[in-house]
Design a protein around this motif. Sequence first.
Motif, mmCIF file in Angstrom:
data_model
loop_
_atom_site.group_PDB
_atom_site.id
_atom_site.type_symbol
_atom_site.label_atom_id
_atom_site.label_comp_id
_atom_site.label_asym_id
_atom_site.label_seq_id
_atom_site.Cartn_x
_atom_site.Cartn_y
_atom_site.Cartn_z
ATOM 1 N N SER A 377 1.675 -1.062 0.145
ATOM 2 C CA SER A 377 0.088 0.063 -0.299
ATOM 3 C C SER A 377 1.033 1.268 0.190
ATOM 4 O O SER A 377 0.713 2.290 -0.813
ATOM 5 C CB SER A 377 -0.633 -0.142 1.144
ATOM 6 N N LYS A 378 2.109 1.487 0.445
ATOM 7 C CA LYS A 378 2.942 2.329 0.789
ATOM 8 C C LYS A 378 3.458 2.594 -0.735
ATOM 9 O O LYS A 378 3.701 3.561 -0.747
ATOM 10 C CB LYS A 378 3.993 2.451 1.533
ATOM 11 N N LYS A 379 3.811 0.914 -1.640
ATOM 12 C CA LYS A 379 4.392 1.484 -2.559
ATOM 13 C C LYS A 379 3.174 2.063 -3.577
ATOM 14 O O LYS A 379 3.484 3.106 -4.725
ATOM 15 C CB LYS A 379 4.691 0.120 -3.273
ATOM 16 N N ASN A 381 0.602 3.816 -2.487
ATOM 17 C CA ASN A 381 -0.216 5.265 -1.709
ATOM 18 C C ASN A 381 -1.075 5.077 -2.133
ATOM 19 O O ASN A 381 -2.699 5.759 -2.409
ATOM 20 C CB ASN A 381 0.432 6.386 -2.682
ATOM 21 N N LEU A 382 -2.216 3.570 -1.721
ATOM 22 C CA LEU A 382 -3.466 4.103 -1.533
ATOM 23 C C LEU A 382 -3.168 3.146 -0.170
ATOM 24 O O LEU A 382 -2.502 2.873 0.559
ATOM 25 C CB LEU A 382 -3.900 2.273 -2.535
ATOM 26 N N SER A 465 2.530 5.967 -10.108
ATOM 27 C CA SER A 465 3.415 6.602 -9.120
ATOM 28 C C SER A 465 4.626 7.242 -9.195
ATOM 29 O O SER A 465 5.064 7.832 -10.452
ATOM 30 C CB SER A 465 3.948 4.721 -8.461
ATOM 31 N N ARG A 466 5.028 7.638 -8.010
ATOM 32 C CA ARG A 466 6.130 8.668 -7.332
ATOM 33 C C ARG A 466 7.400 7.519 -7.498
ATOM 34 O O ARG A 466 7.088 6.739 -6.667
ATOM 35 C CB ARG A 466 5.786 9.276 -6.636
ATOM 36 N N GLN A 469 11.893 12.313 -5.497
ATOM 37 C CA GLN A 469 10.917 13.931 -5.422
ATOM 38 C C GLN A 469 10.730 14.467 -6.725
ATOM 39 O O GLN A 469 10.899 15.326 -7.587
ATOM 40 C CB GLN A 469 11.118 14.656 -4.967
ATOM 41 N N MET A 498 -3.179 16.060 -6.575
ATOM 42 C CA MET A 498 -1.904 15.159 -5.868
ATOM 43 C C MET A 498 -1.250 16.189 -4.930
ATOM 44 O O MET A 498 -0.253 17.413 -5.011
ATOM 45 C CB MET A 498 -1.857 14.093 -6.543
#
Length: 499
Positions: A377-379, A381-382, A465-466, A469, A498
């Motif tokens: 989920s961290k990967k 961003n959900l 995905s990000r 930075q 976002m």
Amino acid sequence: MSFVDTLRQWDNAVTCVDRQDLTEALRIFLAIQEPNSKIYFDIGCLHLLNQDLDAAEKAFDCSISKDEHLAVAFFQRGITFYRKQRYEESLADFQQAFKALRGNQLIDYKALGLRYKLFACEVLLNVALCEAQLGNWEKSHENLVKALNYKTDTKLNIIDRALDSALKQKLFKPVEFPSKVLFKPNRHYVAELEKKDYLGKAKVVASVVPQDAFSGFAPLQPQVEESPTSPKEPEVLRALEGEPHTVLYEFVPETSDELAVAPGNIVFVLQKSADNWASVVFNERRGLVPYNYLERLGISLASKQNEGRSQPPSKEPPTRPERNKGLTPSGNASKDTQQKDEQSTNSLCIVKVCFTFNFAVSVPPRCTYAMLVEKISKKLNLPSTSITLSLTSEATEQSIITPSTEMESVWRRATGLRITLWCNAKEQTDGNPQSEIHFVALHSYESSNLEDLNFHQGDTVTFLSRVNQDWLEGERNGKTGIFPASFVEELPVNGKTMK
């Protein structure tokens, strides 16, 4: 064998032929590994000179197998068969050589490194001779008449004499390839074999030291245990007279005894008079300069000035303080720590996740469901509640992984600490439909890297995905890749962007 080695041996063999050393030339040719068609042709010609017809036939066979359009190789093999009185095979090779000419009057092999011209009329003359040897005098006469259509002024007499002999049904001499004429390597390639000194040798153009011809590097000073009694003087300054001074202000001479100097010049003061004028040397010229225009440099030139200096005090260096053994880990302890770190890194399990794009996460072996979902989920961003994991690409009741699933059965599927899972995300989040995030390109981005996503100014890119930075991952026209975040601007959805 490399191309350079082949080229060098080929050139050496041809040089031996020019020196009439045919034995050495043949030995060098036969030592070449994987020869080309031209080298095989040269080997066959040398065997013909040595009257070794069987070896010549094999060499020409290899030359033709390497290049099926080399007409001169068919011609030479036809000569070999003719000498072996195999007239039918000789006739076939001469006809093949004529076919390779493709209706041309001649082929000039000079561009390929062979100083020889193969004339169509000479090939037809040899065809006629083979027909005559087989008793086909009519065909022999027809080929000679055909040769008249391809004749040149220099070859007319040969064909006329052959026609006269054919009318009387007498044999005539064949046209043979000249001896000791071989294919030579490209002279431009041969010239590059020699080593070239592109930098050249250094030459002294100007020096403050008279008759200075040294253009190399100064040798290292010998290492001695005792320190020198005085600082080492520069060799250039020691050779000059006077004391070095730097010029502070520009001085324009008014008489012939004065010397012109500019700020930054280094002059050597020979004598200073009481009226504040100094006799100096600059660029091998002597003259007078005001002494208040100069400033002395902190470099000593006279070795006598060093004699009065005192010797440096001889003191033993202080001993290194002892370190407590308990403050630093021993060598074995550090090795054990390093091994533990390596083991902890190598013991992580790599989970490949198949989503709309593929990515991987590292988790401890046999970790819990909560820890695995939290990593994914961290990967993405959900929220973890919107993620569904499965063991197969099609989510069925048997393949879906839930908090109640026995994770031991999941990890048993891992092979070599690697496992592949499929991930689906719910379209509904808090009762509202989850919309995709889009970016518009502010600038065009083109890259040759396969992992990058190329686009033009004004294109729309779907956010995936990000990466960090500065880089984002997106999709456009079915292609997925990364791109700089500064090249795009997010399109707001319902007035939100976002963060």
